[in-house]
Structures are given as structure tokens and as C-alpha cells.
Write a protein that holds these residues in place. Structure first.
Motif, PDB file in Angstrom:
ATOM      1  N   ARG A  77       0.893  -1.336  -0.100  1.00 56.62           N
ATOM      2  CA  ARG A  77      -0.074  -0.098   0.214  1.00 56.62           C
ATOM      3  C   ARG A  77       0.853   1.168  -0.207  1.00 56.62           C
ATOM      4  O   ARG A  77       0.325   2.344  -0.135  1.00 56.62           O
ATOM      5  CB  ARG A  77      -1.134  -0.182   1.210  1.00 56.62           C
ATOM      6  N   GLU A  79       3.140   2.470  -2.045  1.00 53.30           N
ATOM      7  CA  GLU A  79       3.409   3.029  -3.529  1.00 53.30           C
ATOM      8  C   GLU A  79       2.291   4.284  -3.688  1.00 53.30           C
ATOM      9  O   GLU A  79       2.361   5.266  -3.847  1.00 53.30           O
ATOM     10  CB  GLU A  79       3.505   2.251  -4.665  1.00 53.30           C
ATOM     11  N   ARG A  80       0.807   3.680  -3.508  1.00 47.66           N
ATOM     12  CA  ARG A  80      -0.440   4.557  -3.490  1.00 47.66           C
ATOM     13  C   ARG A  80      -0.280   5.626  -2.554  1.00 47.66           C
ATOM     14  O   ARG A  80      -0.733   6.725  -2.702  1.00 47.66           O
ATOM     15  CB  ARG A  80      -1.520   3.571  -3.363  1.00 47.66           C
ATOM     16  N   LEU A  83       2.346   8.165  -3.671  1.00 48.79           N
ATOM     17  CA  LEU A  83       1.540   8.882  -4.807  1.00 48.79           C
ATOM     18  C   LEU A  83       0.772   9.964  -4.282  1.00 48.79           C
ATOM     19  O   LEU A  83       0.612  11.057  -4.855  1.00 48.79           O
ATOM     20  CB  LEU A  83       1.022   7.873  -5.723  1.00 48.79           C
ATOM     21  N   ARG A  84      -0.034   9.724  -3.479  1.00 49.59           N
ATOM     22  CA  ARG A  84      -1.117  10.699  -3.050  1.00 49.59           C
ATOM     23  C   ARG A  84      -0.608  11.665  -2.142  1.00 49.59           C
ATOM     24  O   ARG A  84      -1.342  12.768  -1.991  1.00 49.59           O
ATOM     25  CB  ARG A  84      -2.261   9.957  -2.312  1.00 49.59           C
ATOM     26  N   ASN A  85       0.277  11.513  -1.286  1.00 49.01           N
ATOM     27  CA  ASN A  85       0.787  12.279  -0.302  1.00 49.01           C
ATOM     28  C   ASN A  85       2.012  13.136  -0.575  1.00 49.01           C
ATOM     29  O   ASN A  85       2.292  14.084   0.340  1.00 49.01           O
ATOM     30  CB  ASN A  85       0.872  11.525   1.089  1.00 49.01           C
ATOM     31  N   PRO A 108       3.023   9.860 -12.581  1.00 46.28           N
ATOM     32  CA  PRO A 108       2.311   9.767 -11.172  1.00 46.28           C
ATOM     33  C   PRO A 108       0.744   9.847 -11.489  1.00 46.28           C
ATOM     34  O   PRO A 108       0.070   8.968 -10.638  1.00 46.28           O
ATOM     35  CB  PRO A 108       2.818  11.046 -10.448  1.00 46.28           C
ATOM     36  N   LEU A 109      -0.014  10.417 -12.327  1.00 41.36           N
ATOM     37  CA  LEU A 109      -1.254  10.502 -12.297  1.00 41.36           C
ATOM     38  C   LEU A 109      -1.789   9.228 -12.947  1.00 41.36           C
ATOM     39  O   LEU A 109      -2.792   8.563 -12.396  1.00 41.36           O
ATOM     40  CB  LEU A 109      -1.926  11.772 -13.308  1.00 41.36           C
ATOM     41  N   ALA A 111      -0.264   6.427 -12.795  1.00 41.90           N
ATOM     42  CA  ALA A 111      -0.032   5.421 -11.732  1.00 41.90           C
ATOM     43  C   ALA A 111      -1.172   5.241 -10.771  1.00 41.90           C
ATOM     44  O   ALA A 111      -1.273   4.282 -10.222  1.00 41.90           O
ATOM     45  CB  ALA A 111       1.173   5.555 -11.214  1.00 41.90           C
ATOM     46  N   LEU A 112      -2.064   6.398 -10.565  1.00 42.21           N
ATOM     47  CA  LEU A 112      -3.036   6.522  -9.864  1.00 42.21           C
ATOM     48  C   LEU A 112      -4.570   6.070 -10.564  1.00 42.21           C
ATOM     49  O   LEU A 112      -5.424   6.167 -10.123  1.00 42.21           O
ATOM     50  CB  LEU A 112      -3.238   7.757  -9.302  1.00 42.21           C
ATOM     51  N   GLY A 113      -4.374   5.607 -11.673  1.00 38.51           N
ATOM     52  CA  GLY A 113      -5.441   5.594 -12.530  1.00 38.51           C
ATOM     53  C   GLY A 113      -6.052   6.460 -13.354  1.00 38.51           C
ATOM     54  O   GLY A 113      -7.081   6.248 -13.860  1.00 38.51           O
ATOM     55  N   THR A 159       0.105  15.191  -8.577  1.00 42.23           N
ATOM     56  CA  THR A 159      -1.023  14.623  -7.824  1.00 42.23           C
ATOM     57  C   THR A 159      -1.477  15.601  -6.681  1.00 42.23           C
ATOM     58  O   THR A 159      -2.220  15.137  -5.732  1.00 42.23           O
ATOM     59  CB  THR A 159      -0.705  13.241  -7.154  1.00 42.23           C
TER      60      THR A 159
END
Ligand code: ADP
Ligand code: ADP
Length: 233
Positions: A77, A79-80, A83-85, A108-109, A111-113, A159
Motif C-alpha cells: 500500500r 506506493e499508492r 503517490l497521494r501524499n 504519477p497521475l 499510476a493512480l489510474g 497529484t
């Protein structure tokens, strides 16, 4: 609190040679602060940034990022979460050489889907923010170091992370780009209330600090809160 380090120690090596890179560091940082880390080479600045960026784990102690005990996050968890923080800017740009500027920023965007078209749209807006709208389809080798650093900033901000981490962001670029980079960090902090950590040898960078932390031998040697000055941006 945006970031909390509780009694964080990082020891590299094993057996005969052990290096204490961080030595029992406790630190609380509120959202919206700009922490400037200074100190001699080898004093632990990069290690501290890597640990806050969750790129490295401490040997002991706890790290809380935006209220989450990151030591308790399973590897899968992380990596996600990162990416978000966390937006991270390396000393040497680290752009993907076979991708264009806009593709690098979109990474990075995606990678977040986020769908490719939307990611690229936002990437172009971010490139405009850093003054590089005309360089969107250039490859890293077609850009100066200063331009690459600005692309790297756009990517770090893609992000809209609450925390931005920069390791020597101005040391490998020319003065003009350094001023732009510093201005972008200051504006982003001001507009988005982004919490910023910067390791630097550049005394100019300390001008945007809410706190200057001097490291020595893996410890916080001195912390100074400079008088609040309205930065001209
Ligand atoms: P600074 O960023 O202030 O130059 P660093 O955090 O890079 O300091 O390094 C702190 C200490 O930890 C130094 O003695 C460095 O050589 C050592 N160090 C950093 N990373 C590693 C590593 N991956 N393996 C072994 N030693 C390391
Ligand atoms: P800086 O001085 O900018 O912090 P360094 O040149 O000390 O950077 O380190 C660059 C990279 O090498 C970092 O990723 C760090 O973790 C690693 N490193 C530093 N010292 C050592 C070491 N003694 N052994 C292995 N890796 C190291």
C-alpha cells in the motif's frame, strides 16, 4: 500535524561497519511549514528526506505522515500512499529519458489510474505553471538542466500532494532557473498550503523557510525560526 518523527534512528551497514545516519531524531511539522535542512555533507539530510518520503524505513522509531503511521502500512500500500501524499524532487532531476516532458509529468497521475488523455491535459497545465508550456513534447536530453528541474517540479506536483520534498533543488542548475524554482516552491506553499522540506547548501533557500534545521552527525543540531517575512512572489 503533517509530519512527525518520533525517536527516529537510521543505521546503515551491518557487522563491523555501522553508520548512524540519523540519531534519535524527534520532529513535529505542521501543515504549511517550510522546513529547510542545512548541515555538512553526510550529516543525515538525505536520509531524513528519504524516510519522510517513505522511500526508506528507519531502523527504529516511528514516522507519521498526515496522521498515518507509515511503519504500519504494508509494502503493497506504500506506493499508492506515496503517490497521494508526497511529491519528491531528486537532486539529479530523474526524468524518464525516453518520455517527453508531458509524459513524464503525467506518469504519477496514470499510476493512480487517471486516464492518459486527462493525465496529459493536467500535465500540460502543470508545465504552463512552471513556465514550460512550449517544452511539453521535448525529451529530457533536449532541455537544459534548469528546464528539466522545472519539469521535475511539475511532476512532483502532479497529484497535488500535501507534502513536497526537495533534495538540493537548486545545486545543479543556473541562477536564473534556481530563482524560478525557489519562487515556484514558495508560491505552491502559499497557495496550496503544501508542507515543504528542502535540503540545501544554498543560503538563498533559507529565505523561504518557516524553520531552518541544522543537522550534524545525524542529529538536529539547531533549529531556528526566522522572523516571518512576506516573500515577494
Ligand atoms: P547528507 O544528505 O547530509 O549529505 P546523508 O543522509 O546522505 O547525508 O548521509 C548520512 C550518512 O549516512 C553518511 O555518512 C552517508 O555516507 C551514510 N549513508 C547514506 N546512505 C547510505 C547507504 N545507502 N548506505 C550506507 N551508508 C549510507
Ligand atoms: P548527498 O550528499 O546529496 O546527500 P550522497 O552523495 O551522500 O548525497 O549520497 C547519494 C546516494 O548514495 C544516496 O542515495 C545515499 O543514500 C547513497 N549513499 C551515500 N553514502 C553511502 C554509502 N556510504 N554507502 C552506500 N550508499 C551511500
Amino acid at each position: 500535524m503533517a509530519v512527525e518523527l518520533r525517536r527516529v534512528t537510521k543505521i546503515y551497514g551491518n557487522g563491523a561497519v555501522k553508520i548512524v545516519a540519523l540519531d534519535d531524531v524527534t520532529l513535529s511539522v505542521e501543515a504549511g511549514e517550510v522546513i529547510v535542512l542545512m548541515g555538512p555533507s553526510g550529516s543525515g539530510k538525505t536520509t531524513m528526506l528519504n524516510i519522510i518520503a517513505t522511500l526508506d524505513r528507519p531502523t527504529s522509531g516511528e514516522v507519521y505522515i498526515m496522521g498515518t503511521d507509515v511503519g504500519k502500512l504494508p509494502e503493497g500500500r506504500l506506493e499508492r500512499f506515496r503517490l497521494r501524499n508526497i511529491g519528491y524532487l531528486f537532486q539529479s532531476f530523474n526524468l524518464v529519458p525516453y518520455l517527453t516532458a508531458e509524459q513524464n509529468v503525467a506518469l504519477p497521475l496514470m499510476a493512480l489510474g487517471v486516464k492518459k488523455e486527462l493525465a496529459l491535459l493536467r500535465a500540460r497545465a502543470l508545465l504552463e505553471y512552471v513556465g514550460l508550456e512550449k517544452a511539453a513534447t521535448l525529451y529530457p536530453h533536449q532541455m537544459s538542466g534548469g528546464m528539466q528541474q522545472r519539469v521535475a517540479i511539475a511532476r512532483a506536483l502532479a497529484t497535488n500532494p500535501p507534502i513536497l520534498i526537495l533534495d538540493e533543488p537548486t545545486s545543479n542548475i543556473d541562477l536564473e532557473n534556481a530563482a524560478v524554482v525557489l519562487g515556484l516552491i514558495a508560491v505552491t506553499n502559499k497557495l496550496m498550503k503544501t508542507t515543504v522540506f528542502v535540503a540545501t547548501h544554498d543560503p538563498d533557500v533559507a529565505r523561504i523557510a518557516t524553520r531552518v534545521i541544522y543537522m550534524r552527525g545525524g542529529r538536529v543540531y539547531e533549529a531556528i525560526e526566522p522572523p516571518r517575512r512576506e516573500l515577494k512572489i
